[in-house]
Structures are given as C-alpha cells and as structure tokens.
Design a protein around this motif. Structure first.
Motif, PDB file in Angstrom:
ATOM      1  N   HIS A  11       0.834  -1.204   0.000  1.00  0.00           N
ATOM      2  CA  HIS A  11       0.000   0.000   0.000  1.00  0.00           C
ATOM      3  C   HIS A  11       0.873   1.260   0.000  1.00  0.00           C
ATOM      4  O   HIS A  11       0.713   2.151   0.831  1.00  0.00           O
ATOM      5  CB  HIS A  11      -0.940  -0.002   1.200  1.00  0.00           C
ATOM      6  N   GLY A  12       1.814   1.313  -0.940  1.00  0.00           N
ATOM      7  CA  GLY A  12       2.555   2.521  -1.208  1.00  0.00           C
ATOM      8  C   GLY A  12       3.078   3.263  -0.002  1.00  0.00           C
ATOM      9  O   GLY A  12       4.144   2.939   0.546  1.00  0.00           O
ATOM     10  N   VAL A  13       2.332   4.264   0.447  1.00  0.00           N
ATOM     11  CA  VAL A  13       2.764   5.148   1.528  1.00  0.00           C
ATOM     12  C   VAL A  13       3.027   4.390   2.827  1.00  0.00           C
ATOM     13  O   VAL A  13       3.808   4.848   3.674  1.00  0.00           O
ATOM     14  CB  VAL A  13       1.720   6.269   1.732  1.00  0.00           C
ATOM     15  N   GLU A  14       2.431   3.218   3.001  1.00  0.00           N
ATOM     16  CA  GLU A  14       2.713   2.406   4.179  1.00  0.00           C
ATOM     17  C   GLU A  14       4.130   1.847   4.139  1.00  0.00           C
ATOM     18  O   GLU A  14       4.635   1.319   5.144  1.00  0.00           O
ATOM     19  CB  GLU A  14       1.691   1.273   4.291  1.00  0.00           C
ATOM     20  N   GLY A  15       4.796   1.964   2.992  1.00  0.00           N
ATOM     21  CA  GLY A  15       6.154   1.484   2.846  1.00  0.00           C
ATOM     22  C   GLY A  15       7.162   2.213   3.712  1.00  0.00           C
ATOM     23  O   GLY A  15       8.235   1.653   4.007  1.00  0.00           O
ATOM     24  N   PHE A  16       6.887   3.432   4.148  1.00  0.00           N
ATOM     25  CA  PHE A  16       7.814   4.134   5.032  1.00  0.00           C
ATOM     26  C   PHE A  16       8.050   3.319   6.306  1.00  0.00           C
ATOM     27  O   PHE A  16       9.188   3.166   6.754  1.00  0.00           O
ATOM     28  CB  PHE A  16       7.295   5.529   5.370  1.00  0.00           C
ATOM     29  N   MET A  17       6.959   2.787   6.869  1.00  0.00           N
ATOM     30  CA  MET A  17       7.102   1.981   8.074  1.00  0.00           C
ATOM     31  C   MET A  17       7.681   0.606   7.760  1.00  0.00           C
ATOM     32  O   MET A  17       8.608   0.133   8.414  1.00  0.00           O
ATOM     33  CB  MET A  17       5.756   1.825   8.780  1.00  0.00           C
ATOM     34  N   TRP A  51       6.044   6.968  18.410  1.00  0.00           N
ATOM     35  CA  TRP A  51       5.382   5.969  17.567  1.00  0.00           C
ATOM     36  C   TRP A  51       6.404   5.242  16.701  1.00  0.00           C
ATOM     37  O   TRP A  51       6.382   4.013  16.593  1.00  0.00           O
ATOM     38  CB  TRP A  51       4.325   6.638  16.681  1.00  0.00           C
ATOM     39  N   ARG A  52       7.310   5.978  16.100  1.00  0.00           N
ATOM     40  CA  ARG A  52       8.294   5.354  15.213  1.00  0.00           C
ATOM     41  C   ARG A  52       9.206   4.402  15.985  1.00  0.00           C
ATOM     42  O   ARG A  52       9.508   3.302  15.508  1.00  0.00           O
ATOM     43  CB  ARG A  52       9.095   6.430  14.480  1.00  0.00           C
ATOM     44  N   GLU A  53       9.646   4.810  17.146  1.00  0.00           N
ATOM     45  CA  GLU A  53      10.466   3.921  17.960  1.00  0.00           C
ATOM     46  C   GLU A  53       9.683   2.644  18.302  1.00  0.00           C
ATOM     47  O   GLU A  53      10.227   1.537  18.230  1.00  0.00           O
ATOM     48  CB  GLU A  53      10.889   4.626  19.250  1.00  0.00           C
ATOM     49  N   ALA A  54       8.424   2.803  18.661  1.00  0.00           N
ATOM     50  CA  ALA A  54       7.620   1.652  19.080  1.00  0.00           C
ATOM     51  C   ALA A  54       7.418   0.667  17.939  1.00  0.00           C
ATOM     52  O   ALA A  54       7.571  -0.553  18.123  1.00  0.00           O
ATOM     53  CB  ALA A  54       6.276   2.124  19.625  1.00  0.00           C
ATOM     54  N   VAL A  55       7.066   1.163  16.741  1.00  0.00           N
ATOM     55  CA  VAL A  55       6.753   0.227  15.660  1.00  0.00           C
ATOM     56  C   VAL A  55       8.014  -0.436  15.110  1.00  0.00           C
ATOM     57  O   VAL A  55       7.956  -1.589  14.653  1.00  0.00           O
ATOM     58  CB  VAL A  55       5.946   0.892  14.530  1.00  0.00           C
ATOM     59  N   VAL A  56       9.156   0.241  15.155  1.00  0.00           N
ATOM     60  CA  VAL A  56      10.388  -0.418  14.721  1.00  0.00           C
ATOM     61  C   VAL A  56      10.766  -1.515  15.722  1.00  0.00           C
ATOM     62  O   VAL A  56      11.112  -2.641  15.331  1.00  0.00           O
ATOM     63  CB  VAL A  56      11.535   0.598  14.550  1.00  0.00           C
ATOM     64  N   TYR A  57      10.682  -1.206  16.997  1.00  0.00           N
ATOM     65  CA  TYR A  57      10.992  -2.208  18.026  1.00  0.00           C
ATOM     66  C   TYR A  57      10.048  -3.410  17.914  1.00  0.00           C
ATOM     67  O   TYR A  57      10.499  -4.576  17.903  1.00  0.00           O
ATOM     68  CB  TYR A  57      10.874  -1.577  19.417  1.00  0.00           C
TER      69      TYR A  57
END
Length: 378
Positions: free
Chosen positions: A72-78, A345-351
């Motif tokens: 889904h394109g933009v979801e690729g950042f995560m 949020w970014r720290e949490a989802v990467v972890y």
C-alpha cells in the motif's frame, strides 16, 4: 544518528522512496544477501521505480521466511524501516538466517511509495487486486452504493453533509460489519472510488507471478509476513490471518505469536473486514503445492475515521488533479495517518516490528507453517 536523521529505531524511517530503496539495498548487501532490482515500467520524472529483493540462505532450504513491505505505497515508510531493522540485526548475527531461505521484498508498490499514495498508478488498491483464477474483476460489496454515496468514497460523487452524521446513518441502516465490508472490502466498478481492485492483474502481480517461485527456491514451507500500517491501537500491532475463528490454524498461530494479537480477516469481533483480492490466497495458489501461510501485520496509527477522511481527501485531490496547497496538505495528511511523524510511535513500531520478524524467523525455522491453505473470500 542514522541516515534518516533521527537516533535509534526512528532513524530507520527514510524521508523519501529513493533513499529508502538505497538503504534497503545497502543493508541487504551488508547482511550477506543477494540484492536484485526489478524495474516497474511506470514513468515518473526523475526516478526509476523498482521492486527490490534481498534473498539469502541456501536455495535448497526446506523453509522460507518471506517479508514484504509497501503493498500500500505510503505504508512502505514503516515497512521499509522494519525491514532495515531486521537486516541490520542479521548483519551482526548471521545465525538468524540459519536453515532458512530469507526473502525480503521492498516496496511492492513503488509508485505509491514514491508519490505518497496508497494506490498504484491506476488508482488500484493492490491488496484488492489479487483475484484467484476463478474470480472476475466485477462487483461491489453489499450496500456499497448507498454507503459510498453517504461517505463520499468516490471522487466522482462527493458526499453531502457532515461525515460523523453520515457515518452514523450507515451504521444504523446497515450495521457495523456490513459498513466495514462495504467501505474496505474491495470494489471493481468505480475506478474513482476508494479500495478499487482494478480491471485485471497489476504490474506488481505480474512481477510476482514471474519471480516469486524463484525467490523462495526449493522451500516447501513458506511463512509470509506482510507489513502494513493504519489499523488498530496506536503503536501496537495485530496479526490478521486468512483463517476463521476457532480453527486449528488460527489457534496454532495464536499460541506462537500471542493470543491477543492474532485474529481473522472479518468485521464482527476484530479490527479487520472481509475483502476480495488480498495477496495471501493468491500467493498460496501461485506457490502450491508448497505449504504457505500469511500474517498480515497491521500497526496502529490514528482512529479509523481519521484514516478514512485522509484517504478520501487525498483520493479526491489526486483524481481531480488539484494543485497547490490543498493537494500538498492532502498528501501530507495521508502520509501522517500511515507513517506518523511522532518519535515515540516510530520507535515503538520499529521495536515491535523487529520483535515480530525475529519471532517469525524462529517459528519458521523450528516448525514451518500449518499445512492448511488460507481461505479465499469471494
């Protein structure tokens, strides 16, 4: 400090698609994987669009872990950030890939990733595009046209009235399950509408048809983790399966990945909805007779009503070819609801994404996948 400009896991988020691709290729090479680039024949000024694949492990490994991002394109950042986290760990601990075929596919929808859209160059939602051989690219879910009109799901028919009031009308008339399915289940009649599944197999689908079997090599069991954002509690994640409640397969995954994290793709009791054309059953068909199963990993961002409003605004701005500030604001809002800027949020989802992928590698290595195939939703 990472190349993305922030310390820690948040720094694995890239500013733009070309940088994310460059970092993925470099990380794959450092981890000792073979990196392959497959051009996608869509013209975009200033950048070549590619689906990039990092493959490692023995070609004759019995089991394969397949990890995909950016459908889904933009979801690729995560998804790109989470793939980088695993590849960086693999570079310092090669044992993570022991006895496995590893296949990491970056940016399945490079057009959407680069343009910060959820859809491809034809406004197709790729996770509604993978119909099985027995299905036709026709039809809409129950109550779709009434719900489309009330909620303004199409750029061709803007909504009248206030969104919260109209949403309440939808829920009152049709109930939560039917409303969820109608909004997001996939439709094949309105190219200007949200969740449009297309008229035929996409360029991404053709690329997977040509290469997926070769990527997984001789593996007879494939565990697939497909990374997504936008559904669920902020910063947490759920694993959506193409199996029903109380089935042995769902219980098998729940035991290994957490009872509170695993649920079927259906609207009554979970965060998801029934949909046509999703990637998992199509891959199962393509890879048969191998044992295959998919975990659709959904990482939460904002309340679903805000996500839907952002999707609606960006879709209208794009298809009506609006320029200037309004278009830029719509694009920025869409990126925010799928890849929030917040450091926490970014720290949490990467972890948590790394935790999930490490667990998936362990389960795949030790046990493979159940032999039953994912169900297809007609």
């Amino acid at each position: 400090m990472s190349a993305g400009g922030e310390p820690g896991g948040a720094g694995l988020f890239s500013r733009e698609y070309p940088l994310a691709r460059e970092r993925f290729r470099a990380a794959g090479a450092r981890a000792g994987l073979e990196v392959r680039s497959h051009p996608v024949p869509v013209s975009v000024p200033g950048v070549e669009l590619t689906v990039d694949v990092a493959v490692g492990g023995a070609r004759d490994a019995r089991r394969a872990l397949l990890v995909t991002s950016g459908l889904h394109g933009v979801e690729g950042f995560m998804g790109s950030a989470q793939q980088l986290a695993f590849l960086e760990r693999l570079a310092v601990d090669p044992s993570l890939g022991r006895d496995l075929r590893l296949v990491f596919v970056h940016a399945l929808n490079p057009f959407g990733f680069h343009m910060q859209r959820r859809t491809d160059e034809r406004n197709v939602d790729l996770n509604r595009n993978f119909l099985l051989d027995s299905e036709e690219y026709r039809g809409v879910p129950e109550a779709y046209w009434d719900i489309q009109r009330l909620l303004g799901l199409s750029a061709a028919t803007p909504a009248r009235g206030l969104f919260p009031v109209n949403l309440l009308r939808c829920l009152t008339r049709h109930g939560q399950a039917t409303t969820r399915d109608a909004v997001a289940g996939g439709q094949y009649e309105d190219p200007a509408g949200l969740f449009f599944g297309g008229r035929g197999l996409s360029l991404t689908g053709e690329l997977l048809k040509a290469h997926l079997r070769g990527w997984v090599g001789e593996a007879q069991e494939v565990l697939h983790v497909d990374l997504h954002s936008g559904l669920g509690a902020r910063g947490g994640y759920r694993l959506i399966l193409e199996h029903d409640w109380e089935t042995p397969q769902l219980r098998w995954f729940a035991h290994r990945f957490g009872e509170g994290r695993v649920e079927p793709s259906e609207p009554e009791r979970g965060i998801s909805y029934r949909k046509r054309g999703s990637l998992g059953p199509w891959c199962a068909q393509l890879l048969k007779p191998r044992a295959y199963d998919i975990l659709i990993a959904e990482f939460g961002t904002y309340p679903i009503a805000l996500v839907l409003l952002a999707l609606r605004a960006e879709n209208r701005a794009w298809l009506l070819k609006r320029d200037g500030l309004g278009r830029r604001l719509a694009t920025a809002a869409l990126r925010e609801v799928f890849a929030p800027r917040g450091h926490r949020w970014r720290e949490a989802v990467v972890y948590r994404g790394l935790e999930l992928l490490l667990r998936a590698a362990d389960v795949c290595r030790a046990e493979g996948v159940p032999t039953s195939r994912p169900r297809a939703v007609a």
